[in-house]
Design an enzyme around this catalytic site. Structure first.
Site, PDB file in Angstrom:
ATOM      1  N   GLY A  33      53.358 -36.741 -54.709  1.00 54.08           N
ATOM      2  CA  GLY A  33      53.065 -38.130 -55.018  1.00 54.08           C
ATOM      3  C   GLY A  33      51.568 -38.376 -55.076  1.00 54.08           C
ATOM      4  O   GLY A  33      50.784 -37.443 -55.253  1.00 54.08           O
ATOM      5  N   ALA A  34      51.159 -39.660 -54.926  1.00 51.05           N
ATOM      6  CA  ALA A  34      49.768 -40.067 -55.151  1.00 51.05           C
ATOM      7  C   ALA A  34      49.320 -39.516 -56.503  1.00 51.05           C
ATOM      8  O   ALA A  34      48.264 -38.894 -56.628  1.00 51.05           O
ATOM      9  CB  ALA A  34      48.859 -39.598 -54.014  1.00 51.05           C
ATOM     10  N   HIS A  36      48.008 -38.740 -60.158  1.00 45.56           N
ATOM     11  CA  HIS A  36      46.830 -39.104 -60.939  1.00 45.56           C
ATOM     12  C   HIS A  36      46.952 -38.459 -62.315  1.00 45.56           C
ATOM     13  O   HIS A  36      47.990 -37.839 -62.631  1.00 45.56           O
ATOM     14  CB  HIS A  36      45.553 -38.686 -60.203  1.00 45.56           C
ATOM     15  CG  HIS A  36      45.567 -37.260 -59.732  1.00 45.56           C
ATOM     16  ND1 HIS A  36      45.650 -36.185 -60.607  1.00 45.56           N
ATOM     17  CD2 HIS A  36      45.545 -36.709 -58.492  1.00 45.56           C
ATOM     18  CE1 HIS A  36      45.660 -35.058 -59.923  1.00 45.56           C
ATOM     19  NE2 HIS A  36      45.608 -35.342 -58.627  1.00 45.56           N
ATOM     20  N   HIS A  39      48.300 -34.918 -62.549  1.00 47.18           N
ATOM     21  CA  HIS A  39      49.768 -34.813 -62.510  1.00 47.18           C
ATOM     22  C   HIS A  39      50.356 -35.251 -63.851  1.00 47.18           C
ATOM     23  O   HIS A  39      51.323 -34.670 -64.329  1.00 47.18           O
ATOM     24  CB  HIS A  39      50.354 -35.706 -61.408  1.00 47.18           C
ATOM     25  CG  HIS A  39      49.956 -35.321 -60.015  1.00 47.18           C
ATOM     26  ND1 HIS A  39      49.091 -36.060 -59.259  1.00 47.18           N
ATOM     27  CD2 HIS A  39      50.320 -34.266 -59.251  1.00 47.18           C
ATOM     28  CE1 HIS A  39      48.936 -35.495 -58.079  1.00 47.18           C
ATOM     29  NE2 HIS A  39      49.669 -34.398 -58.040  1.00 47.18           N
ATOM     30  N   GLN A  64      53.875 -28.000 -44.817  1.00 50.67           N
ATOM     31  CA  GLN A  64      52.653 -27.371 -45.336  1.00 50.67           C
ATOM     32  C   GLN A  64      51.383 -27.978 -44.749  1.00 50.67           C
ATOM     33  O   GLN A  64      50.283 -27.621 -45.147  1.00 50.67           O
ATOM     34  CB  GLN A  64      52.632 -27.398 -46.859  1.00 50.67           C
ATOM     35  CG  GLN A  64      52.458 -28.768 -47.510  1.00 50.67           C
ATOM     36  CD  GLN A  64      52.623 -28.703 -49.018  1.00 50.67           C
ATOM     37  OE1 GLN A  64      53.721 -28.571 -49.541  1.00 50.67           O
ATOM     38  NE2 GLN A  64      51.519 -28.770 -49.742  1.00 50.67           N
ATOM     39  N   GLN A 151      46.247 -25.514 -62.295  1.00 51.91           N
ATOM     40  CA  GLN A 151      45.364 -24.383 -61.961  1.00 51.91           C
ATOM     41  C   GLN A 151      44.432 -24.718 -60.801  1.00 51.91           C
ATOM     42  O   GLN A 151      43.909 -23.827 -60.145  1.00 51.91           O
ATOM     43  CB  GLN A 151      44.535 -24.002 -63.197  1.00 51.91           C
ATOM     44  CG  GLN A 151      43.619 -22.802 -62.969  1.00 51.91           C
ATOM     45  CD  GLN A 151      42.484 -22.755 -63.952  1.00 51.91           C
ATOM     46  OE1 GLN A 151      42.712 -22.824 -65.161  1.00 51.91           O
ATOM     47  NE2 GLN A 151      41.257 -22.640 -63.449  1.00 51.91           N
ATOM     48  N   VAL A 179      42.212 -30.798 -64.531  1.00 50.14           N
ATOM     49  CA  VAL A 179      41.736 -32.036 -65.169  1.00 50.14           C
ATOM     50  C   VAL A 179      40.594 -32.582 -64.306  1.00 50.14           C
ATOM     51  O   VAL A 179      40.703 -32.614 -63.077  1.00 50.14           O
ATOM     52  CB  VAL A 179      42.870 -33.073 -65.291  1.00 50.14           C
ATOM     53  CG1 VAL A 179      42.368 -34.351 -65.960  1.00 50.14           C
ATOM     54  CG2 VAL A 179      44.037 -32.483 -66.088  1.00 50.14           C
TER      55      VAL A 179
HETATM   56  O1  PAF Z   1      50.606 -28.877 -55.048  1.00 58.25           O
HETATM   57  C1  PAF Z   1      51.290 -29.702 -54.386  1.00 58.25           C
HETATM   58  O2  PAF Z   1      51.194 -30.919 -54.582  1.00 58.25           O
HETATM   59  C2  PAF Z   1      52.230 -29.193 -53.307  1.00 58.25           C
HETATM   60  O3  PAF Z   1      51.700 -28.097 -52.644  1.00 58.25           O
HETATM   61  C3  PAF Z   1      53.626 -28.881 -53.854  1.00 58.25           C
HETATM   62  C4  PAF Z   1      53.602 -27.743 -54.857  1.00 58.25           C
HETATM   63  C5  PAF Z   1      54.220 -30.121 -54.508  1.00 58.25           C
HETATM   64  C6  PAF Z   1      54.560 -28.457 -52.703  1.00 58.25           C
HETATM   65  O4  PAF Z   1      54.695 -29.467 -51.768  1.00 58.25           O
END
Ligand code: PAF
Length: 283
Positions: A33-34, A36, A39, A64, A151, A179
């Site tokens: 999420g969040a 930009h 994404h 994570q 990337q 980007v």
């Molecule tokens: O790159 C991310 O935003 C996160 O590491 C991912 C791949 C969505 C896994 O939570």
């Protein structure tokens, strides 16, 4: 655009899409999420590859984040994320709860030995275990044949490519270019943490990358010279604390002595309390 919250719903949607598209699979864009513009570029690429069959997951994955990291304050902007995702061509949003992704007592994790301790994995112990675990769960739930990543998270891409190959998950990883803002700062959801002074300091990451690219274009190949040059650029911004500056093989994430096509030059640094990353793939 539908919002799905359970693995069963996502799987049922994916199967229905595949049967109506003569077997062609779906594209998955995993995010926290969040969202930009970066994404947005992943979602657009996914929609071009699998029009009408794009699942965007929005899940701030607790496994994570380290205990002292920013899980609790990670930006959560669900309504705006849905609007952006829909604009860029998402067909469904998958927004599960933590309990849906990690049922009570869950004790199965994905470890990618050797790569997970490199680069970001060195300064964020356990980070790539959490990433690999959640992305494997998402790929399996979505039965995706394509998954899109940026990337900018180049070490994450290496870990996930290895995981997909080792587990024969059958999902092809598509990597989209970094980007950047007009002034070169790589887009990141964490840029929102920067105050105006830090925002200026953060440009040093891109300056270091550009310096290295210019040296390579002039024929420099020595890893130590390129790393020294990047260190020199960081020295111009003494308040920024370097985490790592590395020239590595993009498949193994192990250091290489000389830059070659496909080598990854990657940096990470603390700007105030925000850790940022940037990289270039040597042309
Ligand atoms: O790159 C991310 O935003 C996160 O590491 C991912 C791949 C969505 C896994 O939570």
């Amino acid at each position: 655009m539908r919002i799905l919250t359970t693995v069963n719903e996502l799987r049922a949607w994916s199967r229905a899409q595949r049967s109506s598209a003569c077997g062609e699979g779906i594209a998955l864009v995993p995010t926290m999420g969040a969202l930009h513009v970066g994404h947005g570029s992943l979602i657009r690429a996914a929609a071009a590859a699998r029009p009408g069959r794009v699942a965007v997951s929005i899940f701030v994955n607790p496994t994570q984040f380290g205990p002292k990291e920013d899980f609790a304050r990670y930006p959560r902007t669900f309504k705006a994320d849905c609007a952006l995702a829909e604009r860029e061509g998402a067909s469904v949003i998958f927004a599960p709860s933590v309990e849906e992704m990690y049922p009570a007592g869950a004790s199965t994790f994905v470890e990618v030995d050797g790569l997970s301790e490199r680069l970001d994995g060195q300064s964020r112990p356990g980070h790539f275990r959490g990433v690999a675990t959640v992305v494997a769960k998402l790929m399996i739930a979505a039965e995706a044949d394509l998954a899109f990543f940026g990337q900018k998270d180049a070490a994450q891409v290496a870990v996930l490519r290895r995981m997909v190959g080792d587990l024969r998950l059958g999902t092809a990883i598509v990597v989209c270019p970094i980007v950047r803002e007009d002034d070169g700062l790589a887009l990141s959801s964490r840029n929102a943490y920067l105050n105006p002074g830090e925002r200026k300091q953060a440009l040093v990451l891109n300056r270091a990358i550009r310096r290295v690219e210019a040296l390579v274009a002039d024929g420099e190949r020595s890893g130590s010279s390129l790393i020294d040059a990047a260190r020199g650029v960081f020295a111009e911004e003494p308040e920024v604390r370097v985490d790592y500056i590395e020239l590595v093989d993009w498949e193994t994430l192990w250091p290489v002595l000389a830059a070659a096509p496909g080598t990854l030059f990657a940096v990470a640094a603390w700007v105030g309390s925000t850790r940022l990353i940037d990289n270039a793939i040597i042309g």
